[in-house]
Design a protein around this motif. Sequence first.
Motif, PDB file in Angstrom:
ATOM      1  N   TYR A  36      19.286 -79.404  13.565  1.00 55.25           N
ATOM      2  CA  TYR A  36      18.452 -78.899  14.654  1.00 55.25           C
ATOM      3  C   TYR A  36      19.268 -78.764  15.936  1.00 55.25           C
ATOM      4  O   TYR A  36      19.182 -77.756  16.651  1.00 55.25           O
ATOM      5  CB  TYR A  36      17.283 -79.868  14.849  1.00 55.25           C
ATOM      6  CG  TYR A  36      16.155 -79.343  15.708  1.00 55.25           C
ATOM      7  CD1 TYR A  36      15.197 -78.501  15.181  1.00 55.25           C
ATOM      8  CD2 TYR A  36      16.045 -79.719  17.047  1.00 55.25           C
ATOM      9  CE1 TYR A  36      14.149 -78.034  15.965  1.00 55.25           C
ATOM     10  CE2 TYR A  36      15.012 -79.263  17.825  1.00 55.25           C
ATOM     11  CZ  TYR A  36      14.066 -78.422  17.277  1.00 55.25           C
ATOM     12  OH  TYR A  36      13.033 -77.954  18.054  1.00 55.25           O
ATOM     13  N   ASP A  39      21.918 -75.884  15.629  1.00 55.72           N
ATOM     14  CA  ASP A  39      21.363 -74.527  15.634  1.00 55.72           C
ATOM     15  C   ASP A  39      20.960 -74.065  17.031  1.00 55.72           C
ATOM     16  O   ASP A  39      21.025 -72.872  17.333  1.00 55.72           O
ATOM     17  CB  ASP A  39      20.145 -74.445  14.703  1.00 55.72           C
ATOM     18  CG  ASP A  39      20.542 -74.546  13.235  1.00 55.72           C
ATOM     19  OD1 ASP A  39      21.727 -74.289  12.951  1.00 55.72           O
ATOM     20  OD2 ASP A  39      19.693 -74.883  12.403  1.00 55.72           O
ATOM     21  N   PHE A  40      20.524 -74.983  17.873  1.00 53.19           N
ATOM     22  CA  PHE A  40      19.938 -74.582  19.147  1.00 53.19           C
ATOM     23  C   PHE A  40      20.704 -75.079  20.368  1.00 53.19           C
ATOM     24  O   PHE A  40      20.216 -74.974  21.489  1.00 53.19           O
ATOM     25  CB  PHE A  40      18.479 -75.069  19.226  1.00 53.19           C
ATOM     26  CG  PHE A  40      17.611 -74.513  18.142  1.00 53.19           C
ATOM     27  CD1 PHE A  40      17.249 -73.175  18.146  1.00 53.19           C
ATOM     28  CD2 PHE A  40      17.170 -75.305  17.102  1.00 53.19           C
ATOM     29  CE1 PHE A  40      16.459 -72.646  17.148  1.00 53.19           C
ATOM     30  CE2 PHE A  40      16.374 -74.781  16.092  1.00 53.19           C
ATOM     31  CZ  PHE A  40      16.020 -73.450  16.115  1.00 53.19           C
ATOM     32  N   SER A 123      10.334 -71.859  15.966  1.00 50.20           N
ATOM     33  CA  SER A 123      11.661 -71.344  16.310  1.00 50.20           C
ATOM     34  C   SER A 123      11.904 -71.549  17.793  1.00 50.20           C
ATOM     35  O   SER A 123      10.969 -71.546  18.599  1.00 50.20           O
ATOM     36  CB  SER A 123      11.783 -69.856  15.960  1.00 50.20           C
ATOM     37  OG  SER A 123      10.833 -69.103  16.685  1.00 50.20           O
ATOM     38  N   LEU A 124      13.177 -71.731  18.155  1.00 49.17           N
ATOM     39  CA  LEU A 124      13.567 -71.944  19.539  1.00 49.17           C
ATOM     40  C   LEU A 124      14.643 -70.937  19.930  1.00 49.17           C
ATOM     41  O   LEU A 124      15.369 -70.418  19.084  1.00 49.17           O
ATOM     42  CB  LEU A 124      14.120 -73.358  19.739  1.00 49.17           C
ATOM     43  CG  LEU A 124      13.135 -74.518  19.644  1.00 49.17           C
ATOM     44  CD1 LEU A 124      13.900 -75.831  19.756  1.00 49.17           C
ATOM     45  CD2 LEU A 124      12.092 -74.430  20.733  1.00 49.17           C
ATOM     46  N   LYS A 126      18.177 -70.188  21.438  1.00 50.84           N
ATOM     47  CA  LYS A 126      19.421 -70.961  21.515  1.00 50.84           C
ATOM     48  C   LYS A 126      19.752 -71.273  22.959  1.00 50.84           C
ATOM     49  O   LYS A 126      19.480 -70.483  23.860  1.00 50.84           O
ATOM     50  CB  LYS A 126      20.563 -70.180  20.861  1.00 50.84           C
ATOM     51  CG  LYS A 126      21.813 -71.014  20.628  1.00 50.84           C
ATOM     52  CD  LYS A 126      22.814 -70.243  19.822  1.00 50.84           C
ATOM     53  CE  LYS A 126      24.069 -71.059  19.571  1.00 50.84           C
ATOM     54  NZ  LYS A 126      23.820 -72.209  18.704  1.00 50.84           N
ATOM     55  N   GLU A 127      20.312 -72.437  23.208  1.00 48.17           N
ATOM     56  CA  GLU A 127      20.618 -72.888  24.562  1.00 48.17           C
ATOM     57  C   GLU A 127      21.525 -71.880  25.266  1.00 48.17           C
ATOM     58  O   GLU A 127      22.534 -71.440  24.723  1.00 48.17           O
ATOM     59  CB  GLU A 127      21.308 -74.249  24.508  1.00 48.17           C
ATOM     60  CG  GLU A 127      21.496 -74.880  25.881  1.00 48.17           C
ATOM     61  CD  GLU A 127      22.191 -76.221  25.787  1.00 48.17           C
ATOM     62  OE1 GLU A 127      21.971 -77.055  26.676  1.00 48.17           O
ATOM     63  OE2 GLU A 127      22.961 -76.423  24.842  1.00 48.17           O
TER      64      GLU A 127
END
Length: 281
Positions: A36, A39-40, A123-124, A126-127
Motif C-alpha cells: 500500500y 503504490d501510493f 483507489s488513491l 499517488k503522492e
Amino acid sequence: TECEKEPGSLLWIFVMVGNIVRGMGETPIMPLGISYLEDFAKAENSPFYLGCLHTATVIGPFLGFLLASFCTELFVDLESVDAEDVTLTTTDARWVGAWWLGILICASVNLLAGIPFWFLPKSLVKEGETNEPEEMSEKSVVQLQENDKNEAKQTMYEIAKDFIPFLKALFRNPVYMLFIFITVLQFSAFNGMISFMPKYLEQQFGKSASDAIFLIGVYNLPVVCVGYFFGGLFMKKFKINIYQAANIAFWVSLLEYLLYFAAFWIVCDTSPVAGLTVSYE
C-alpha cells in the motif's frame, strides 16, 4: 479419589482459536501494508514511511509489555477472589497473574483499530499527483472482466506448476535471500531474549514476573524503535537503493546477533538454593 484425579480442561481450545484468528488479522499488515505504501508514496518517501510503520510495530509490543506487567500484578482469579484474601506475593513461585485480562483488552483494541479500514477508498491518487484516476474505457472494463474469468478457471495444477519456477527465481534473488537471512538472525536473537530473559531476571535478581516484563520493555524496545525510525531517515537522506539496504541490514543484523551470542560468556554465580547448592544448615 478426587485429589488423585488429573485436572483437565478444554479451555485451551479457546486460546488456540483466538491465536489463530489473531494471526489471520495480523498477517496482512506486512504484505499488504508495505504494498500500500509502495503504490501510493513517492519513491524517495517510501523508506521513511516504512520506518514509521516498523516503528509503530515496536511501540505496540512496548505497550504490550507495560500491559502485561500490570496484569501479572493482579491475581489470576481477580473476578472471583477478594484481593485481601490472597496471601501469596508476586515474587512467590505459586503466584499466577491475570494473563487472560491482557488478551481481552488487546482483542477489544484490535476490534476498534480495524473499524477505520472499512472506510479506506478503493483507489488513491499517488503522492505528488493531483489528477484523479481516469475513468476506464468500456473496452478495458470488458478485458479486465475476461481476465478475471480466465484466472478463476485456472486449476490447482496450473497454479502449482508455476510455483516451482517462481520459487527458484526467488532463491536466485540476492535481495530476497539477504532478507531471509536477516529475518532468521533477528528472530533468533529477539525470540531468545523474549523467551528466557524474564525468567533469568526473576531467578538471578529476585525480580517478580511483573518487574521483569516491565524492565525488558523499557530497556529494549525503545532502542529498536529509534533504530527503525532513523533507518528510514538514513535511506531517504542518502538515496539508498534496495540492494544496498539489504546488504547494510544483513551486516548490521549479523553484528547484532554476535553481540547477543556473546552473552554466553557472561555467566553469573549460581543462586544459593537450600538443599540443592547449599545445605539446609
